[in-house]
Write an enzyme that holds these catalytic residues in place. Structure first.
Site, PDB file in Angstrom:
ATOM      1  N   LYS A  37       0.783  -1.290  -0.050  1.00 39.74           N
ATOM      2  CA  LYS A  37      -0.152  -0.049  -0.129  1.00 39.74           C
ATOM      3  C   LYS A  37       0.896   1.318   0.024  1.00 39.74           C
ATOM      4  CE  LYS A  37      -1.666   2.917   2.739  1.00 39.74           C
ATOM      5  NZ  LYS A  37      -1.541   4.223   2.111  1.00 39.74           N
TER       6      LYS A  37
ATOM      7  N   GLU B 145      11.266   1.159   9.370  1.00 38.26           N
ATOM      8  CA  GLU B 145      12.296   2.240   8.959  1.00 38.26           C
ATOM      9  C   GLU B 145      11.588   3.622   9.106  1.00 38.26           C
ATOM     10  OE1 GLU B 145      15.305   1.675   8.429  1.00 38.26           O
ATOM     11  OE2 GLU B 145      15.342  -0.293   7.549  1.00 38.26           O
TER      12      GLU B 145
ATOM     13  N   CYS C 158      14.875  10.408   4.551  1.00 39.11           N
ATOM     14  CA  CYS C 158      15.054   9.951   6.177  1.00 39.11           C
ATOM     15  C   CYS C 158      16.295  10.293   6.514  1.00 39.11           C
ATOM     16  CB  CYS C 158      14.375   8.437   6.252  1.00 39.11           C
ATOM     17  SG  CYS C 158      15.459   7.601   5.005  1.00 39.11           S
TER      18      CYS C 158
ATOM     19  N   GLU D  16      12.144  16.603  13.558  1.00 38.89           N
ATOM     20  CA  GLU D  16      12.589  16.317  12.278  1.00 38.89           C
ATOM     21  C   GLU D  16      11.851  17.313  11.248  1.00 38.89           C
ATOM     22  OE1 GLU D  16      11.055  12.684  10.461  1.00 38.89           O
ATOM     23  OE2 GLU D  16      12.579  12.561   9.223  1.00 38.89           O
TER      24      GLU D  16
END
Ligand code: NAD
Length: 474
Positions: free
Chosen positions: A173, A246, A280, A377
């Site tokens: 997905k 992750e 990331c 972040e």
């Protein structure tokens, strides 16, 4: 307007409802995609389960061959897929330092070939008159893959090829923000794979949740935010699914005073700003020794002011827009916090007034830990540069984070840098580079940046369970 369908059990499947996919360079939708419900999730998991029996028994060499064929399909269809990635993510076709949609395709092709060739040999533990004992790897069954919007095709490849290579079947997905390149990739892969081996369902987070909590799924591999990762860990507990997560990163780099400032500034800039900071393992906090602080800040600010920001389909664009409105708002919120936090904007700082989700490449001085732009972040083109008095202070501040994905140390003395890099609390530490992952070396996070690793032998092992066989001889 083009409409994209799903592929389930080898068939093209559409739904009554659909959702729009936005081109972030224009802020307008340019395609639509099928909107699945739990009915399609059930059908996809069922198809994957049925296909697993035959696929898992296939000789290894046949599966390897098919993974290489998929890589070839990506290569043949590269122009179409690269254009689709640029339209759905906003990233330039080529981009800053060549990091763009074409590189995403090249990376996907390379990863597929390398992963196809990795072997998981049998480990013979005992072989004597008493007994023969071996440990070997078996596929897990049906793997659910949930992907984010920043590198949609590459991350899909990371999940899918490793899982299929060792005999699992997959239901993927993709993110609702960038589902099209994945839908097209699965359609292409199904021209060579047996029906049901690789399926795609498209929709939002609720659909992802239905998939990861499905009782007939054996493993979830997820790349995305830490917040969603925690929800997935809870959803996966029903039948104790295996997990690879992750998650978000807030990567630090420490720069020692012996570097050649002019030479490393463009490298640091590229590590922080490629894909508009939406990777990331982008460099997200830069700790710089006080002796070179001002000169490095000046170099970075000068680079930020030269960058060509624009529509990724234009050939000279280096950075595109943020991928979505929410991400732009997040970056704008962090920019608004700078003054109160005592920061000084050296370049950029504002939304670019045009259609789409554009923000100026921004360099910020004088912040430290405990301020929003350093602690959170940013996932955008806004880099805090933090002054430190020595390497130990840099290390302490770098490790003062709930995240631990990547980190780096920059110095002319690789021995000193290596010693420091080994004390960084993260999954991967680089010396004199940042974020350059490769398909044969494990990559994953510690702390709240993830569980498990991908890539190489270690990544493949996570798509399997260990099976021990003992044959008594005496
Ligand atoms: P996100 O967590 O919002 O969404 C990721 C995916 O999860 C989407 O497909 C979404 O539909 C799905 N999802 C949402 N809620 C769900 C639920 N409850 N159950 C199952 N699926 C659900 O992440 P994003 O905004 O798309 O991506 C940005 C984040 O991803 C950043 O934090 C970034 O650092 C991280 N990221 C990490 C890596 C890595 O390798 N560690 C790589 C790329 C991105």
């Amino acid at each position: 307007m083009q409409h994209y369908k799903m592929t389930i059990g080898g068939q093209s499947v559409d739904t009554e409802n659909k959702f729009a996919v936005i081109n972030p360079a224009k802020g307008q939708h340019f395609a639509t995609c099928a909107l699945a419900t739990t009915t399609e999730v059930d059908a996809a998991v069922k198809a994957a389960r049925q296909a697993f029996t035959e696929w898992s028994k296939r000789p290894d060499g046949e599966r390897q061959h098919l993974m290489h064929e998929i890589a070839q399909l990506l290569e043949t269809n590269m122009p179409e897929l690269a254009q689709l990635i640029t339209q759905e993510t906003g990233k330039p076709l080529n981009g800053l330092n060549g990091v763009g949609a074409n590189m995403e395709l090249m990376g996907s092709i390379g990863w597929s070939h390398v992963t196809a060739d990795i072997e998981l040999p049998i480990d013979i533990i005992q072989d004597n008159d008493d007994a023969y004992v071996q440990a070997y790897r078996k596929p897990l069954g049906v793997v659910a893959s949930i992907t984010p919007w920043n590198w949609p095709l590459m991350i899909a490849i990371w999940h899918v090829i490793a899982a299929l290579r060792v005999g699992n079947t997959v239901v993927i997905k993709p993110s609702e923000n960038s589902p099209l390149s994945t839908a097209r990739f699965v359609e292409l892969a199904n021209t060579v794979l047996p029906s049901g081996v690789l399926n795609v369902v498209t929709g939002f987070g609720d659909l992802g949740q239905a998939l990861v909590s499905h009782d007939d799924v054996n493993k979830v591999v997820f790349t995305g935010s830490t917040e969603t990762g925690k929800k997935i860990m809870a959803s996966a507990s029903g039948n104790l699914k295996r997990l690879t997560l992750e998650l978000g990163g807030n990567d630090a780099a420490i720069v020692l005073p012996d570097v050649d400032v002019k030479a490393i500034a463009p490298e640091l800039f590229g590590a922080a700003f490629h894909n508009n900071g939406q990777t990331c393992a982008c460099l997200k906090r830069l700790y710089v020794h006080e002796d070179i602080y001002d000169s490095l800040c000046d170099e970075l600010a000068a680079l930020a002011k030269q960058i060509k920001v624009g529509d990724g389909l234009e050939s000279d664009t280096q950075l595109g827009p943020l991928q979505n409105e929410a991400q732009l708002q997040q970056v704008m919120g962090l920019a608004a916090s700078i003054e109160n936090s005592g920061g000084r904007i050296l370049a950029g700082g504002h939304r670019i007034e045009r259609d789409g989700f554009f923000f100026e490449p921004t360099v910020v001085a004088d912040l430290t830990n405990g301020t929003p732009l350093v602690d959170q972040e940013q996932f955008g083109p806004i880099l805090p540069v933090i002054k430190v008095t020595d390497a130990e202070q840099g290390l302490e501040l770098a490790n003062d984070s709930q995240n631990g994905l990547g980190g780096s140390v920059w110095s002319a003395n690789s021995e000193i840098a290596t010693e420091l890099a080994q004390r960084l609390e993260c999954g991967t530490a680089w010396v004199n580079s940042h974020g350059d992952v490769q398909p044969d070396a494990p990559f994953g996070g510690v702390k709240q940046s993830g569980v498990g690793v991908e890539f190489g032998r270690y990544g493949l092992e996570e798509c399997t369970s260990l099976h021990t066989l003992k044959i008594k001889r005496a």
